[in-house]
Design a protein around this motif. Structure first.
Motif, short mmCIF file in Angstrom:
data_model
loop_
_atom_site.label_atom_id
_atom_site.label_comp_id
_atom_site.label_asym_id
_atom_site.label_seq_id
_atom_site.Cartn_x
_atom_site.Cartn_y
_atom_site.Cartn_z
N ASN A 110 -5.40 6.29 -2.31
CA ASN A 110 -5.00 7.09 -1.04
C ASN A 110 -5.71 7.90 -0.52
O ASN A 110 -6.03 8.19 0.75
N ARG A 113 -8.39 5.63 1.29
CA ARG A 113 -7.56 5.15 2.45
C ARG A 113 -7.60 6.09 3.55
O ARG A 113 -7.85 5.97 4.65
N GLN A 114 -7.19 7.35 3.38
CA GLN A 114 -7.42 8.28 4.15
C GLN A 114 -8.86 8.47 4.87
O GLN A 114 -9.06 8.57 5.95
N ARG A 117 -9.21 5.81 6.99
CA ARG A 117 -8.69 6.18 8.52
C ARG A 117 -9.45 6.98 9.18
O ARG A 117 -9.41 7.14 10.48
N GLU A 118 -9.99 7.98 8.65
CA GLU A 118 -10.70 9.21 9.24
C GLU A 118 -11.91 8.43 10.11
O GLU A 118 -12.45 8.86 11.23
N GLU A 120 -12.47 5.34 10.82
CA GLU A 120 -11.68 4.54 12.12
C GLU A 120 -11.75 5.20 13.26
O GLU A 120 -11.72 4.78 14.44
N GLU A 121 -10.65 6.54 13.02
CA GLU A 121 -10.75 7.45 14.11
C GLU A 121 -11.85 8.09 14.70
O GLU A 121 -12.07 8.14 15.90
N LYS A 255 -10.19 -0.72 3.34
CA LYS A 255 -9.33 -1.05 4.40
C LYS A 255 -9.00 -2.65 4.27
O LYS A 255 -7.84 -2.86 4.44
#
Length: 297
Positions: A110, A113-114, A117-118, A120-121, A255
Protein backbone atom coordinates in the motif's frame (compact mmCIF):
# COMPACT_ATOMS: atom_id res chain seq x y z
CA UNK A 1 -16.87 -97.15 53.64
CA UNK A 2 -13.73 -96.61 55.63
CA UNK A 3 -13.19 -93.69 57.98
CA UNK A 4 -10.37 -92.59 55.71
CA UNK A 5 -12.89 -92.28 52.83
CA UNK A 6 -15.04 -89.88 54.87
CA UNK A 7 -12.01 -87.75 55.63
CA UNK A 8 -10.91 -87.70 51.95
CA UNK A 9 -14.42 -86.82 50.70
CA UNK A 10 -14.63 -83.93 53.17
CA UNK A 11 -11.33 -82.64 51.81
CA UNK A 12 -12.17 -83.08 48.11
CA UNK A 13 -13.80 -79.59 47.63
CA UNK A 14 -10.67 -77.96 49.02
CA UNK A 15 -8.52 -80.27 46.93
CA UNK A 16 -10.39 -79.36 43.75
CA UNK A 17 -9.96 -75.64 44.54
CA UNK A 18 -6.23 -76.23 45.27
CA UNK A 19 -6.60 -75.09 48.88
CA UNK A 20 -5.00 -78.11 50.56
CA UNK A 21 -1.45 -78.27 51.77
CA UNK A 22 1.09 -80.32 49.91
CA UNK A 23 1.00 -83.17 52.50
CA UNK A 24 -2.83 -83.25 52.47
CA UNK A 25 -2.90 -83.32 48.66
CA UNK A 26 -0.44 -86.23 48.59
CA UNK A 27 -2.60 -88.05 51.17
CA UNK A 28 -5.75 -87.57 49.08
CA UNK A 29 -4.03 -88.62 45.84
CA UNK A 30 -2.59 -91.73 47.52
CA UNK A 31 -6.04 -92.70 48.79
CA UNK A 32 -7.78 -92.11 45.46
CA UNK A 33 -5.20 -94.26 43.73
CA UNK A 34 -6.35 -97.24 45.83
CA UNK A 35 -10.05 -96.37 46.31
CA UNK A 36 -12.25 -96.62 43.25
CA UNK A 37 -15.31 -95.19 45.08
CA UNK A 38 -13.50 -92.02 46.16
CA UNK A 39 -11.92 -91.68 42.73
CA UNK A 40 -15.38 -91.89 41.15
CA UNK A 41 -16.71 -89.39 43.67
CA UNK A 42 -13.85 -86.97 42.77
CA UNK A 43 -14.63 -87.37 39.08
CA UNK A 44 -18.31 -86.57 39.65
CA UNK A 45 -17.47 -83.52 41.78
CA UNK A 46 -15.14 -82.17 39.08
CA UNK A 47 -17.79 -82.60 36.40
CA UNK A 48 -20.32 -80.81 38.60
CA UNK A 49 -17.95 -77.91 39.20
CA UNK A 50 -17.15 -77.68 35.47
CA UNK A 51 -20.82 -77.55 34.55
CA UNK A 52 -21.71 -74.96 37.18
CA UNK A 53 -18.64 -72.76 37.04
CA UNK A 54 -17.70 -72.78 33.37
CA UNK A 55 -20.89 -71.08 32.13
CA UNK A 56 -20.41 -68.38 34.72
CA UNK A 57 -16.88 -67.75 33.54
CA UNK A 58 -17.93 -67.83 29.90
CA UNK A 59 -20.85 -65.51 30.63
CA UNK A 60 -18.56 -63.05 32.33
CA UNK A 61 -16.21 -63.15 29.34
CA UNK A 62 -19.12 -62.53 26.95
CA UNK A 63 -20.33 -59.66 29.10
CA UNK A 64 -16.92 -58.05 29.01
CA UNK A 65 -16.54 -58.20 25.23
CA UNK A 66 -18.82 -55.22 24.38
CA UNK A 67 -17.15 -53.11 27.04
CA UNK A 68 -13.73 -54.12 25.71
CA UNK A 69 -14.80 -52.97 22.24
CA UNK A 70 -16.13 -49.70 23.65
CA UNK A 71 -12.94 -49.19 25.64
CA UNK A 72 -10.90 -49.80 22.48
CA UNK A 73 -13.12 -47.35 20.58
CA UNK A 74 -12.61 -44.74 23.31
CA UNK A 75 -8.83 -45.25 23.20
CA UNK A 76 -8.83 -44.75 19.43
CA UNK A 77 -11.07 -41.70 19.81
CA UNK A 78 -8.79 -40.21 22.46
CA UNK A 79 -5.78 -40.69 20.18
CA UNK A 80 -7.63 -39.06 17.29
CA UNK A 81 -8.81 -36.20 19.52
CA UNK A 82 -5.21 -35.63 20.66
CA UNK A 83 -4.09 -35.57 17.02
CA UNK A 84 -6.85 -33.08 16.11
CA UNK A 85 -6.06 -30.87 19.09
CA UNK A 86 -2.36 -30.71 18.25
CA UNK A 87 -3.13 -30.17 14.56
CA UNK A 88 -5.51 -27.36 15.51
CA UNK A 89 -2.91 -25.52 17.56
CA UNK A 90 -0.26 -25.96 14.88
CA UNK A 91 -2.70 -24.71 12.23
CA UNK A 92 -3.66 -21.68 14.37
CA UNK A 93 -0.02 -20.74 14.95
CA UNK A 94 0.87 -21.14 11.24
CA UNK A 95 -2.23 -19.21 10.14
CA UNK A 96 -1.53 -16.32 12.52
CA UNK A 97 2.12 -16.26 11.41
CA UNK A 98 1.24 -16.09 7.72
CA UNK A 99 -1.50 -13.53 8.39
CA UNK A 100 0.98 -11.24 10.18
CA UNK A 101 3.44 -11.70 7.31
CA UNK A 102 0.73 -10.94 4.72
CA UNK A 103 -0.46 -7.93 6.70
CA UNK A 104 3.08 -6.55 6.81
CA UNK A 105 3.43 -7.17 3.08
CA UNK A 106 0.05 -5.51 2.44
CA UNK A 107 1.13 -2.40 4.37
CA UNK A 108 4.37 -2.22 2.36
CA UNK A 109 2.49 -2.71 -0.92
CA UNK A 110 0.00 0.00 0.00
CA UNK A 111 2.91 2.33 0.74
CA UNK A 112 4.41 1.53 -2.68
CA UNK A 113 1.01 2.04 -4.34
CA UNK A 114 0.68 5.42 -2.67
CA UNK A 115 4.16 6.34 -3.89
CA UNK A 116 3.21 5.22 -7.42
CA UNK A 117 0.06 7.37 -7.30
CA UNK A 118 2.10 10.36 -6.14
CA UNK A 119 4.53 9.88 -9.04
CA UNK A 120 1.61 9.70 -11.50
CA UNK A 121 0.16 12.88 -10.00
CA UNK A 122 3.58 14.51 -10.20
CA UNK A 123 3.81 13.71 -13.92
CA UNK A 124 0.54 15.49 -14.49
CA UNK A 125 1.59 18.46 -12.35
CA UNK A 126 4.87 18.96 -14.23
CA UNK A 127 3.12 18.94 -17.58
CA UNK A 128 0.19 21.06 -16.44
CA UNK A 129 2.51 23.67 -14.95
CA UNK A 130 4.50 23.79 -18.18
CA UNK A 131 1.45 24.11 -20.43
CA UNK A 132 0.11 26.79 -18.12
CA UNK A 133 3.18 29.04 -18.62
CA UNK A 134 3.12 28.33 -22.37
CA UNK A 135 -0.48 29.48 -22.81
CA UNK A 136 0.42 33.18 -22.70
CA UNK A 137 3.55 32.89 -24.85
CA UNK A 138 4.08 32.70 -28.57
CA UNK A 139 7.57 31.35 -27.98
CA UNK A 140 8.81 29.38 -24.92
CA UNK A 141 10.47 31.68 -22.41
CA UNK A 142 13.60 30.41 -20.70
CA UNK A 143 12.86 32.12 -17.37
CA UNK A 144 9.31 30.81 -16.99
CA UNK A 145 10.28 27.32 -18.15
CA UNK A 146 13.23 27.32 -15.76
CA UNK A 147 10.88 28.22 -12.88
CA UNK A 148 8.89 25.08 -13.60
CA UNK A 149 12.07 23.00 -13.79
CA UNK A 150 13.33 24.33 -10.45
CA UNK A 151 10.09 23.28 -8.80
CA UNK A 152 10.90 19.64 -9.65
CA UNK A 153 14.69 19.87 -9.94
CA UNK A 154 15.28 16.92 -7.58
CA UNK A 155 13.61 14.58 -10.07
CA UNK A 156 14.18 16.16 -13.51
CA UNK A 157 17.16 16.00 -15.82
CA UNK A 158 15.72 17.92 -18.82
CA UNK A 159 12.52 19.80 -19.59
CA UNK A 160 11.89 20.46 -23.29
CA UNK A 161 9.24 22.13 -25.43
CA UNK A 162 8.57 21.23 -29.10
CA UNK A 163 6.38 23.13 -31.55
CA UNK A 164 3.57 21.19 -33.26
CA UNK A 165 4.36 23.16 -36.45
CA UNK A 166 7.54 21.14 -36.81
CA UNK A 167 5.95 17.73 -36.26
CA UNK A 168 7.04 16.33 -39.59
CA UNK A 169 10.63 16.82 -38.61
CA UNK A 170 10.32 15.03 -35.24
CA UNK A 171 12.01 11.71 -34.66
CA UNK A 172 11.97 9.41 -31.66
CA UNK A 173 15.34 8.17 -30.43
CA UNK A 174 14.43 4.54 -30.05
CA UNK A 175 17.08 2.08 -28.83
CA UNK A 176 19.73 4.81 -29.07
CA UNK A 177 19.13 5.36 -32.81
CA UNK A 178 18.23 8.66 -34.50
CA UNK A 179 16.27 7.08 -37.33
CA UNK A 180 12.77 8.50 -37.92
CA UNK A 181 10.15 6.77 -35.85
CA UNK A 182 6.47 7.85 -36.03
CA UNK A 183 5.11 9.71 -33.02
CA UNK A 184 1.63 8.82 -31.82
CA UNK A 185 0.27 12.36 -31.26
CA UNK A 186 -3.21 11.08 -30.49
CA UNK A 187 -1.78 9.16 -27.57
CA UNK A 188 0.23 12.18 -26.41
CA UNK A 189 -2.88 14.37 -26.40
CA UNK A 190 -4.68 12.05 -23.98
CA UNK A 191 -2.33 12.74 -21.08
CA UNK A 192 1.13 12.07 -19.66
CA UNK A 193 2.69 9.25 -21.66
CA UNK A 194 6.01 7.45 -21.28
CA UNK A 195 7.87 7.38 -24.62
CA UNK A 196 11.29 6.98 -26.14
CA UNK A 197 12.71 10.54 -26.18
CA UNK A 198 11.89 12.88 -29.06
CA UNK A 199 15.11 14.12 -30.63
CA UNK A 200 16.12 17.17 -28.54
CA UNK A 201 17.67 18.74 -31.64
CA UNK A 202 14.14 19.69 -32.76
CA UNK A 203 13.18 21.32 -29.45
CA UNK A 204 12.18 24.99 -29.34
CA UNK A 205 13.71 25.18 -25.85
CA UNK A 206 15.42 22.79 -23.44
CA UNK A 207 16.28 23.67 -19.85
CA UNK A 208 18.20 21.84 -17.18
CA UNK A 209 19.66 22.47 -13.77
CA UNK A 210 21.77 25.39 -14.99
CA UNK A 211 19.23 26.93 -17.36
CA UNK A 212 18.95 26.75 -21.13
CA UNK A 213 20.80 23.90 -22.82
CA UNK A 214 22.27 24.57 -26.26
CA UNK A 215 24.71 21.71 -26.64
CA UNK A 216 23.79 18.34 -28.10
CA UNK A 217 21.94 16.06 -25.68
CA UNK A 218 22.29 12.31 -25.59
CA UNK A 219 18.97 11.23 -24.04
CA UNK A 220 18.35 8.23 -21.86
CA UNK A 221 16.70 5.54 -24.00
CA UNK A 222 15.06 3.98 -20.96
CA UNK A 223 11.46 3.90 -22.19
CA UNK A 224 9.70 4.82 -18.93
CA UNK A 225 12.31 7.42 -17.97
CA UNK A 226 10.87 10.01 -20.36
CA UNK A 227 7.35 11.47 -20.26
CA UNK A 228 5.58 13.64 -22.86
CA UNK A 229 2.22 15.27 -23.50
CA UNK A 230 0.79 17.36 -26.36
CA UNK A 231 -1.85 19.99 -26.95
CA UNK A 232 -2.81 21.76 -30.18
CA UNK A 233 0.37 23.90 -30.17
CA UNK A 234 3.12 22.29 -28.09
CA UNK A 235 4.64 18.99 -27.07
CA UNK A 236 6.23 19.04 -23.64
CA UNK A 237 8.79 16.38 -22.79
CA UNK A 238 10.74 15.84 -19.56
CA UNK A 239 13.36 13.32 -18.63
CA UNK A 240 14.04 11.96 -15.14
CA UNK A 241 17.46 11.98 -13.52
CA UNK A 242 19.32 8.67 -13.53
CA UNK A 243 19.24 8.59 -9.73
CA UNK A 244 15.45 8.75 -9.82
CA UNK A 245 14.93 5.98 -12.39
CA UNK A 246 14.93 3.21 -9.78
CA UNK A 247 12.00 4.90 -8.03
CA UNK A 248 10.21 5.28 -11.38
CA UNK A 249 10.78 1.62 -12.23
CA UNK A 250 9.49 0.50 -8.83
CA UNK A 251 6.36 2.63 -9.21
CA UNK A 252 5.81 1.29 -12.75
CA UNK A 253 6.15 -2.34 -11.63
CA UNK A 254 3.81 -1.74 -8.70
CA UNK A 255 1.18 -0.08 -10.87
CA UNK A 256 1.07 -2.68 -13.62
CA UNK A 257 2.47 -5.88 -12.11
CA UNK A 258 2.05 -5.50 -8.35
CA UNK A 259 0.23 -8.23 -6.39
CA UNK A 260 -3.46 -7.81 -5.67
CA UNK A 261 -4.98 -7.84 -2.20
CA UNK A 262 -6.37 -11.33 -2.89
CA UNK A 263 -2.91 -12.61 -3.84
CA UNK A 264 -1.41 -11.21 -0.63
CA UNK A 265 -4.04 -12.75 1.67
CA UNK A 266 -4.75 -15.90 -0.33
CA UNK A 267 -2.56 -18.26 1.71
CA UNK A 268 -3.75 -17.03 5.16
CA UNK A 269 -7.37 -17.40 4.00
CA UNK A 270 -6.74 -20.98 2.81
CA UNK A 271 -5.04 -21.78 6.13
CA UNK A 272 -7.98 -20.23 8.00
CA UNK A 273 -10.38 -22.55 6.15
CA UNK A 274 -8.17 -25.55 7.04
CA UNK A 275 -8.09 -24.43 10.68
CA UNK A 276 -11.88 -24.06 10.74
CA UNK A 277 -12.23 -27.55 9.23
CA UNK A 278 -9.98 -29.10 11.89
CA UNK A 279 -11.82 -27.23 14.66
CA UNK A 280 -15.18 -28.43 13.34
CA UNK A 281 -13.97 -32.05 13.27
CA UNK A 282 -12.64 -31.70 16.81
CA UNK A 283 -16.00 -30.42 18.07
CA UNK A 284 -17.92 -33.22 16.32
CA UNK A 285 -15.61 -35.93 17.70
CA UNK A 286 -15.80 -34.46 21.19
CA UNK A 287 -19.61 -34.36 21.08
CA UNK A 288 -19.86 -37.95 19.77
CA UNK A 289 -17.49 -39.47 22.33
CA UNK A 290 -18.88 -37.68 25.39
CA UNK A 291 -21.95 -39.95 25.98
CA UNK A 292 -19.84 -43.12 25.78
CA UNK A 293 -17.30 -41.70 28.22
CA UNK A 294 -20.11 -40.84 30.63
CA UNK A 295 -21.42 -44.43 30.49
CA UNK A 296 -17.99 -45.87 31.19
CA UNK A 297 -17.46 -43.42 34.06
Amino acid sequence: MKTECYIVRDLLPSYIDHLCSEETSKFIEKHIATCEQCAEHLHQMREKFDVNEQPDVQARIEQKKPFQKVAHYIDVQKGFMTFLRRSLWISIIVTVGFFIHSLTMFIDINHDRQEAREIEEQKGSILEDTFEVLETQKEPDETTLQSVFQKYNEELQYLAVFSIDDVEDFTLLQDGKTEPYPIDYTRLEKGPTTIYPINYAHAALVVGKNGKITESIIPNDYDIGTVAMADDQWIVQFEYQDSYLETIEKAHQNKYYGPTTWTVFQLPLVLFVVTAFIFGNWLIQKRNSKPVENILD
